[in-house]
Scaffold this motif. Sequence first.
Motif, PDB file in Angstrom:
ATOM      1  N   ARG A  34       1.842 -35.611  38.373  1.00  0.00           N
ATOM      2  CA  ARG A  34       1.215 -34.650  37.634  1.00  0.00           C
ATOM      3  C   ARG A  34       1.795 -33.232  37.842  1.00  0.00           C
ATOM      4  NH1 ARG A  34      -5.222 -33.483  38.530  1.00  0.00           N
ATOM      5  NH2 ARG A  34      -5.376 -31.420  37.067  1.00  0.00           N
ATOM      6  N   VAL A  91       4.882 -32.456  38.709  1.00  0.00           N
ATOM      7  CA  VAL A  91       5.946 -32.365  37.932  1.00  0.00           C
ATOM      8  C   VAL A  91       5.509 -31.898  36.590  1.00  0.00           C
ATOM      9  CG1 VAL A  91       7.842 -33.457  36.812  1.00  0.00           C
ATOM     10  CG2 VAL A  91       7.434 -33.805  39.122  1.00  0.00           C
ATOM     11  N   LEU A  92       4.584 -32.501  35.995  1.00  0.00           N
ATOM     12  CA  LEU A  92       4.086 -32.310  34.541  1.00  0.00           C
ATOM     13  C   LEU A  92       3.527 -31.050  34.338  1.00  0.00           C
ATOM     14  CD1 LEU A  92       2.922 -35.904  33.336  1.00  0.00           C
ATOM     15  CD2 LEU A  92       5.457 -34.518  33.028  1.00  0.00           C
ATOM     16  N   ASP A  93       3.112 -30.320  35.566  1.00  0.00           N
ATOM     17  CA  ASP A  93       2.250 -29.187  35.378  1.00  0.00           C
ATOM     18  C   ASP A  93       3.123 -28.206  35.759  1.00  0.00           C
ATOM     19  OD1 ASP A  93      -0.213 -30.096  34.909  1.00  0.00           O
ATOM     20  OD2 ASP A  93      -0.931 -30.071  36.800  1.00  0.00           O
ATOM     21  N   GLY A  94       4.363 -28.517  36.180  1.00  0.00           N
ATOM     22  CA  GLY A  94       5.484 -27.301  36.568  1.00  0.00           C
ATOM     23  C   GLY A  94       5.300 -26.846  37.874  1.00  0.00           C
ATOM     24  N   ASP A 148      -6.036 -28.445  38.062  1.00  0.00           N
ATOM     25  CA  ASP A 148      -5.295 -27.410  37.226  1.00  0.00           C
ATOM     26  C   ASP A 148      -5.985 -26.793  35.973  1.00  0.00           C
ATOM     27  OD1 ASP A 148      -3.251 -26.132  36.213  1.00  0.00           O
ATOM     28  OD2 ASP A 148      -2.464 -28.032  35.140  1.00  0.00           O
ATOM     29  N   ARG A 191      -5.121 -24.510  34.329  1.00  0.00           N
ATOM     30  CA  ARG A 191      -4.384 -23.539  33.521  1.00  0.00           C
ATOM     31  C   ARG A 191      -4.529 -23.901  31.975  1.00  0.00           C
ATOM     32  NH1 ARG A 191       1.156 -23.047  35.946  1.00  0.00           N
ATOM     33  NH2 ARG A 191       0.626 -25.367  35.971  1.00  0.00           N
ATOM     34  N   PRO A 248       0.190 -26.826  28.647  1.00  0.00           N
ATOM     35  CA  PRO A 248       1.504 -26.266  28.248  1.00  0.00           C
ATOM     36  C   PRO A 248       1.754 -27.387  27.026  1.00  0.00           C
ATOM     37  CG  PRO A 248       1.790 -27.802  30.150  1.00  0.00           C
ATOM     38  CD  PRO A 248       0.378 -27.709  29.960  1.00  0.00           C
ATOM     39  N   VAL A 292       6.751 -29.923  28.564  1.00  0.00           N
ATOM     40  CA  VAL A 292       6.476 -30.976  29.278  1.00  0.00           C
ATOM     41  C   VAL A 292       7.857 -31.572  29.287  1.00  0.00           C
ATOM     42  CG1 VAL A 292       5.453 -33.058  29.358  1.00  0.00           C
ATOM     43  CG2 VAL A 292       3.874 -31.149  28.851  1.00  0.00           C
ATOM     44  N   ARG A 332      10.255 -30.002  31.508  1.00  0.00           N
ATOM     45  CA  ARG A 332      10.135 -30.216  33.034  1.00  0.00           C
ATOM     46  C   ARG A 332      10.385 -31.845  33.424  1.00  0.00           C
ATOM     47  NH1 ARG A 332       3.906 -27.580  32.716  1.00  0.00           N
ATOM     48  NH2 ARG A 332       4.474 -25.506  32.867  1.00  0.00           N
ATOM     49  N   ARG A 365      14.191 -31.881  33.697  1.00  0.00           N
ATOM     50  CA  ARG A 365      14.549 -31.237  35.040  1.00  0.00           C
ATOM     51  C   ARG A 365      14.313 -32.193  36.160  1.00  0.00           C
ATOM     52  NH1 ARG A 365      12.193 -25.898  34.743  1.00  0.00           N
ATOM     53  NH2 ARG A 365      10.540 -26.821  36.261  1.00  0.00           N
TER      54      ARG A 365
END
Lengths: 110, 256
Positions: A45, A47-50, B4, B6, B9, B14, B17, B20
């Motif tokens: 999770r 990772v997906l949230d950055g 989370d 925020r 995105p 996504v 990310r 990466r």
Amino acid sequence: MIAVLGLGVGIVLGLLLQPTVPPELQPYLPIAVVAALDAVFGGLRAVLDGIFDDRVFVVSFLSNVVVAALIVYLGDQLGVGSQLSTGVVVVLGIRIFSNAAAIRRHIFRA
Amino acid sequence: MRPDLRTEPDGATVRRRLARAFSPKLNRGQLLAGLLCAVLGFALVVQFRQTQDSSLENLRETDLVRILDDVSQRTSRLQDESDELRSTRDQLLTSSNQEQVARKAAQERVDVLGILAGTAPATGPGIQLVITDPDGELGAVTLLDAVQELRDAGAEAMQVGDVRVVASTSFVNDSGGVRVDGTLLRSPYVFQVIGDPKTLSPALGIPGGVLATVNQSQSGSATVTEMDQVVVDALRRVEQPQYARPAETPSATASP
């Protein structure tokens, strides 16, 4: 990438070696596995949230496992081992579910 | 890991990310995460196998105690059940024994009463009394006297001709003979009597007794033979009493 590879390597190793669990570890392994799963889902999770961070992942993974095992150990010593491990599994299950829900929202936008 | 809050995105972010994250970068963190995932996969498989062939040895102490408790409770329950069944079986055996004893006693009563009532053949030591009366001058009275004398002397079963003599047997004079219980008998009258021969034959021979009476008559004669084995096999049909019914008594376990 390397994490996925590592998972595959671990599974293959487990299948090839077919080890038996030492008796003193037997009550803790299932809980530890669930705790580790929780950590992995949390990492995915992140990772997906950055906001994924290797260090955080490693520390949370290890601490999850250790704390889960510790709770079960404590429960065993207190005589409420089975109830406490049920509780731990429930809590970890809820966390896994919520993490999985977040991952699902990221990937499927739903 | 952390809540989370925020804004979501967009899809491109996504995907970027993910890409990466999945691009192989050999740094320490990635390797460590890979190692941990390897450990997780290993543990998963081990636990899977462990659970699949799980037997008693994988259970924790409390579970083992519970199982042991269950087993011992079950054992004691089965033990109780076994005891119960065993005692039931013993009871049944005893009662069947008792029933057998009762049946035997009843059979003995039936035999005794059958002899008394004339419904069963009887055998034993006794005498044979033959009274000849060619001219018909003796008649029923003499025969009845003979029967009474024999009864007094302890005769247990007797028959005259082929008629069983019981309590209700009647002797009636008829032309040419004597009707005993409706059956016409003619001279010679043969009595088969079961009893003590040493008692029966003197009883008949006392002065003024049956033998004397018969032998004093003009044509009649009477002879007594003591025998080791007399068979009284004439039977009398039992008639159901029309009015009398067995009364409840403690000893009334059998009726003939």
